[in-house]
Write a protein that holds these residues in place. Structure first.
Motif, PDB file in Angstrom:
ATOM      1  N   GLU A  10       0.833  -1.204   0.000  1.00 40.36           N
ATOM      2  CA  GLU A  10       0.000   0.000   0.000  1.00 40.36           C
ATOM      3  C   GLU A  10       0.867   1.253   0.000  1.00 40.36           C
ATOM      4  OE1 GLU A  10      -3.859  -1.746   2.463  1.00 40.36           O
ATOM      5  OE2 GLU A  10      -2.142  -0.922   3.561  1.00 40.36           O
ATOM      6  N   TRP A  11       1.945   1.215   0.772  1.00 38.22           N
ATOM      7  CA  TRP A  11       2.836   2.366   0.858  1.00 38.22           C
ATOM      8  C   TRP A  11       3.501   2.637  -0.488  1.00 38.22           C
ATOM      9  CZ3 TRP A  11       3.442   6.646   3.074  1.00 38.22           C
ATOM     10  CH2 TRP A  11       4.650   7.338   3.022  1.00 38.22           C
ATOM     11  N   ARG A  13       2.319   2.114  -3.410  1.00 38.80           N
ATOM     12  CA  ARG A  13       1.331   2.747  -4.289  1.00 38.80           C
ATOM     13  C   ARG A  13       1.019   4.180  -3.897  1.00 38.80           C
ATOM     14  NH1 ARG A  13      -3.145  -1.269  -3.626  1.00 38.80           N
ATOM     15  NH2 ARG A  13      -1.658  -2.802  -2.939  1.00 38.80           N
ATOM     16  N   LEU A  14       1.084   4.470  -2.621  1.00 38.66           N
ATOM     17  CA  LEU A  14       0.704   5.790  -2.113  1.00 38.66           C
ATOM     18  C   LEU A  14       1.851   6.799  -2.156  1.00 38.66           C
ATOM     19  CD1 LEU A  14      -1.595   7.339  -0.646  1.00 38.66           C
ATOM     20  CD2 LEU A  14      -0.623   6.509   1.490  1.00 38.66           C
ATOM     21  N   GLN A  15       3.048   6.368  -1.869  1.00 42.07           N
ATOM     22  CA  GLN A  15       4.194   7.261  -1.683  1.00 42.07           C
ATOM     23  C   GLN A  15       4.464   8.226  -2.833  1.00 42.07           C
ATOM     24  OE1 GLN A  15       7.864   5.228  -0.945  1.00 42.07           O
ATOM     25  NE2 GLN A  15       8.736   6.975   0.113  1.00 42.07           N
ATOM     26  N   HIS A  17       2.598   9.849  -4.649  1.00 42.94           N
ATOM     27  CA  HIS A  17       1.583  10.897  -4.762  1.00 42.94           C
ATOM     28  C   HIS A  17       1.589  11.875  -3.582  1.00 42.94           C
ATOM     29  CE1 HIS A  17       0.222   8.499  -8.062  1.00 42.94           C
ATOM     30  NE2 HIS A  17       0.041   7.473  -7.272  1.00 42.94           N
ATOM     31  N   ILE A  77      -4.518  12.897  -3.893  1.00 39.92           N
ATOM     32  CA  ILE A  77      -3.989  11.552  -3.646  1.00 39.92           C
ATOM     33  C   ILE A  77      -5.012  10.503  -4.052  1.00 39.92           C
ATOM     34  CG2 ILE A  77      -3.330   9.930  -1.831  1.00 39.92           C
ATOM     35  CD1 ILE A  77      -2.041  12.329  -0.372  1.00 39.92           C
ATOM     36  N   LEU A  78      -6.268  10.702  -3.656  1.00 37.29           N
ATOM     37  CA  LEU A  78      -7.325   9.750  -4.002  1.00 37.29           C
ATOM     38  C   LEU A  78      -7.478   9.624  -5.512  1.00 37.29           C
ATOM     39  CD1 LEU A  78      -9.664   7.873  -3.257  1.00 37.29           C
ATOM     40  CD2 LEU A  78     -11.131   9.906  -3.167  1.00 37.29           C
ATOM     41  N   VAL A  81      -4.391   7.709  -6.962  1.00 37.85           N
ATOM     42  CA  VAL A  81      -4.395   6.284  -6.636  1.00 37.85           C
ATOM     43  C   VAL A  81      -5.493   5.564  -7.429  1.00 37.85           C
ATOM     44  CG1 VAL A  81      -4.819   4.629  -4.760  1.00 37.85           C
ATOM     45  CG2 VAL A  81      -3.299   6.588  -4.392  1.00 37.85           C
ATOM     46  N   GLN A  82      -6.645   6.191  -7.587  1.00 33.47           N
ATOM     47  CA  GLN A  82      -7.722   5.593  -8.387  1.00 33.47           C
ATOM     48  C   GLN A  82      -7.297   5.471  -9.854  1.00 33.47           C
ATOM     49  OE1 GLN A  82     -10.925   8.286  -7.386  1.00 33.47           O
ATOM     50  NE2 GLN A  82     -11.859   6.795  -6.009  1.00 33.47           N
ATOM     51  N   ASP A  84      -4.235   5.132 -10.958  1.00 33.89           N
ATOM     52  CA  ASP A  84      -3.260   4.034 -11.002  1.00 33.89           C
ATOM     53  C   ASP A  84      -3.959   2.682 -10.990  1.00 33.89           C
ATOM     54  OD1 ASP A  84      -1.245   5.909 -10.989  1.00 33.89           O
ATOM     55  OD2 ASP A  84      -0.622   5.522  -8.900  1.00 33.89           O
ATOM     56  N   ALA A  85      -4.988   2.559 -10.157  1.00 33.73           N
ATOM     57  CA  ALA A  85      -5.736   1.297 -10.065  1.00 33.73           C
ATOM     58  C   ALA A  85      -6.474   1.010 -11.375  1.00 33.73           C
ATOM     59  CB  ALA A  85      -6.711   1.348  -8.896  1.00 33.73           C
TER      60      ALA A  85
END
Length: 89
Positions: A10-11, A13-15, A17, A77-78, A81-82, A84-85
């Motif tokens: 998870e990190w 994927r998040l980092q 952004h 960020i949301l 991440v969306q 990217d998904a």
């Protein structure tokens, strides 16, 4: 790492952004630790002042959450991440 904290996957994927640390003259606390503190507080519903010390100063965690909510960082960020998904299927 505590139960409910961000996993390494998870990190990763998040980092990318997250805002760059240290823009306000000082060295910022680690984003991962602060985000885990925010998630803990949201998950448990405790007052900010009762946040466990492993997340650092409750004021730091609160201020970063407040600042990122006000300036639209969480929304960006949301969205990222969306996206990217969606690309990953």
């Amino acid at each position: 790492m505590g139960r409910g904290d961000l996993t390494s996957a998870e990190w990763v994927r998040l980092q990318p952004h997250l805002p760059s640390p240290g823009q306000r003259g000082g060295r910022w606390n680690d984003h991962r630790t602060v985000i885990n503190g925010i998630l803990f507080r949201v998950r448990t519903g405790i007052p900010w002042r009762d946040l466990p010390e492993r997340f650092g100063s409750w004021k730091t965690v609160y201020e970063r959450h407040r600042r990122w909510s006000a300036d639209g960082t969480w929304d960006r960020i949301l969205t990222a991440v969306q996206a990217d998904a969606d690309l990953a299927g």
